[in-house]
Design a protein around this motif. Structure first.
Motif, short mmCIF file in Angstrom:
data_model
loop_
_atom_site.label_atom_id
_atom_site.label_comp_id
_atom_site.label_asym_id
_atom_site.label_seq_id
_atom_site.Cartn_x
_atom_site.Cartn_y
_atom_site.Cartn_z
N LYS A 1 -52.18 6.25 79.07
CA LYS A 1 -53.29 6.63 79.97
C LYS A 1 -53.64 5.45 80.89
CE LYS A 1 -55.28 9.91 76.73
NZ LYS A 1 -56.36 10.21 75.81
N THR B 1 -63.01 13.63 85.11
CA THR B 1 -63.68 13.49 83.82
C THR B 1 -62.65 13.44 82.69
OG1 THR B 1 -65.60 14.69 84.64
CG2 THR B 1 -65.31 14.66 82.26
N THR C 1 -58.61 9.83 80.39
CA THR C 1 -57.70 9.23 81.38
C THR C 1 -58.48 8.84 82.64
OG1 THR C 1 -56.14 10.89 80.53
CG2 THR C 1 -55.37 9.49 82.33
N GLY D 1 -57.54 13.96 85.28
CA GLY D 1 -56.57 14.29 84.25
C GLY D 1 -56.35 15.79 84.14
N ALA D 2 -55.61 16.19 83.12
CA ALA D 2 -55.37 17.62 82.87
C ALA D 2 -55.09 17.81 81.39
CB ALA D 2 -54.19 18.13 83.70
N ASP D 3 -55.28 19.03 80.94
CA ASP D 3 -54.96 19.36 79.54
C ASP D 3 -53.53 19.86 79.41
OD1 ASP D 3 -57.57 18.77 78.36
OD2 ASP D 3 -58.25 20.38 79.68
N GLY E 1 -60.97 20.79 79.18
CA GLY E 1 -61.13 20.39 77.78
C GLY E 1 -62.44 19.64 77.55
N GLY F 1 -65.08 20.28 79.42
CA GLY F 1 -66.15 21.19 79.84
C GLY F 1 -66.63 20.99 81.27
N ALA F 2 -65.89 20.18 82.04
CA ALA F 2 -66.35 19.86 83.40
C ALA F 2 -65.63 20.69 84.47
CB ALA F 2 -66.17 18.37 83.67
N LYS G 1 -48.76 16.19 78.08
CA LYS G 1 -49.46 17.29 78.78
C LYS G 1 -48.51 18.19 79.56
CE LYS G 1 -53.53 15.49 77.66
NZ LYS G 1 -54.53 15.03 78.57
C1 5RP Z 1 -62.27 17.64 81.55
C2 5RP Z 1 -60.84 17.77 81.94
C3 5RP Z 1 -59.95 16.61 81.67
O1 5RP Z 1 -59.31 16.24 82.85
C4 5RP Z 1 -58.93 17.00 80.65
O2 5RP Z 1 -59.60 17.52 79.50
C5 5RP Z 1 -58.06 15.82 80.25
O3 5RP Z 1 -58.79 14.90 79.52
P1 5RP Z 1 -58.14 13.61 78.89
O4 5RP Z 1 -57.79 12.70 80.02
O5 5RP Z 1 -59.22 13.05 78.00
O6 5RP Z 1 -56.94 14.04 78.10
O7 5RP Z 1 -60.39 18.75 82.45
O8 5RP Z 1 -62.97 18.83 81.77
#
Ligand code: 5RP
Length: 230
Positions: free
Chosen positions: A7, A31, A34, A85-87, A99, A101-102, A124
């Motif tokens: 990250k 959010t 990462t 970032g992304a899930d 993930g 909630g944003a 991911k």
């Molecule tokens: C928050 C998101 C984040 O970008 C996603 O959950 C990835 O988070 P992380 O960088 O902690 O893996 O969409 O709503």
């Protein structure tokens, strides 16, 4: 390299990328863990930017602690880049997000931005979206109705709860989150449109219509940049 090191690596690559912008522009910042690395690494360079907009109260607080000038989205008419970032992300650059909630504020800022830079580690990357439960932000009184609609679409719907599981998780906008498990999302754009049309859905964490323009992905061999045409 462990996941935190990956990250950090992609966050550093994103810093290098946004510092190519001319000085005095605004920047969108997302959010999650990462995005937090990105905020921390960008902090010494904050004067390069006129200000930043953030996709959550948590990120805003972190940015303010670092001394960034955080603007309200309504004050910004030109946003060259959004970094988040992304899930999950598929080979076309479509993402599942939310993930943390944003998702609703993330969607707004992603829509405002000319470029979306997605930063994540290789875990991911998926061939087909859906292994990560798809988050929906909803108006609370529509919970039962939306649950029935998503169940009919083949999902297993769970209301997101707080850490103690005693009450629903509340978003920064006062909404609730439904996490939809068990979907195999082969047509992300169509599903995004379909779910957006369900009354009571504020937003769906499918970022397909507005996908990532640039993916910076961290793996064992370092950071790989993947450009996606819209
Ligand atoms: C928050 C998101 C984040 O970008 C996603 O959950 C990835 O988070 P992380 O960088 O902690 O893996 O969409 O709503």
């Amino acid at each position: 390299m462990n996941s935190e090191e990956l990250k950090r690596l992609v966050a550093q690559a994103a810093c290098d990328e946004v510092l190519k912008l001319p000085a005095g522009e605004c920047l969108g910042i997302g959010t999650g863990s990462t995005a937090n690395w990105f905020i921390d690494l960008l902090a010494p360079h904050q004067s390069h930017f006129a200000g930043v907009v953030s996709s959550s109260i948590a990120s805003t607080q972190r940015l303010i602690q670092h001394g960034f000038y955080v603007l309200d989205t309504n004050q910004v008419s030109n946003l060259p880049v959004y970094v988040d970032g992304a899930d999950e992300i598929n080979p076309q650059g479509h993402m599942v997000k939310g993930g943390g909630g944003a998702l609703t504020r993330e969607k707004i800022i992603a829509a405002m931005a000319k470029r979306f830079i997605c930063i994540c580690d290789a875990s991911k990357q998926v061939a087909v979206l859906g292994q990560f439960p798809l988050p929906l932000e909803i108006i609370p009184l529509a919970e039962a109705y939306i649950t029935r609609v998503l169940t009919a679409l083949g999902g297993e719907v769970r209301l997101r709860m707080t850490g103690t599981a005693s009450q629903p998780f509340i978003t920064d906008n006062g909404g609730w989150i439904l996490d939809v498990h068990g979907l195999t999302i082969t047509q992300p754009e169509q599903l995004e449109v379909q779910i957006n049309q369900i009354p009571g859905v504020v937003s769906v964490g499918l970022f397909a219509k507005r996908k990532a323009d640039l993916l910076l992905v961290g793996g064992l061999t370092g950071v790989v940049a993947v450009a996606h045409n819209r």
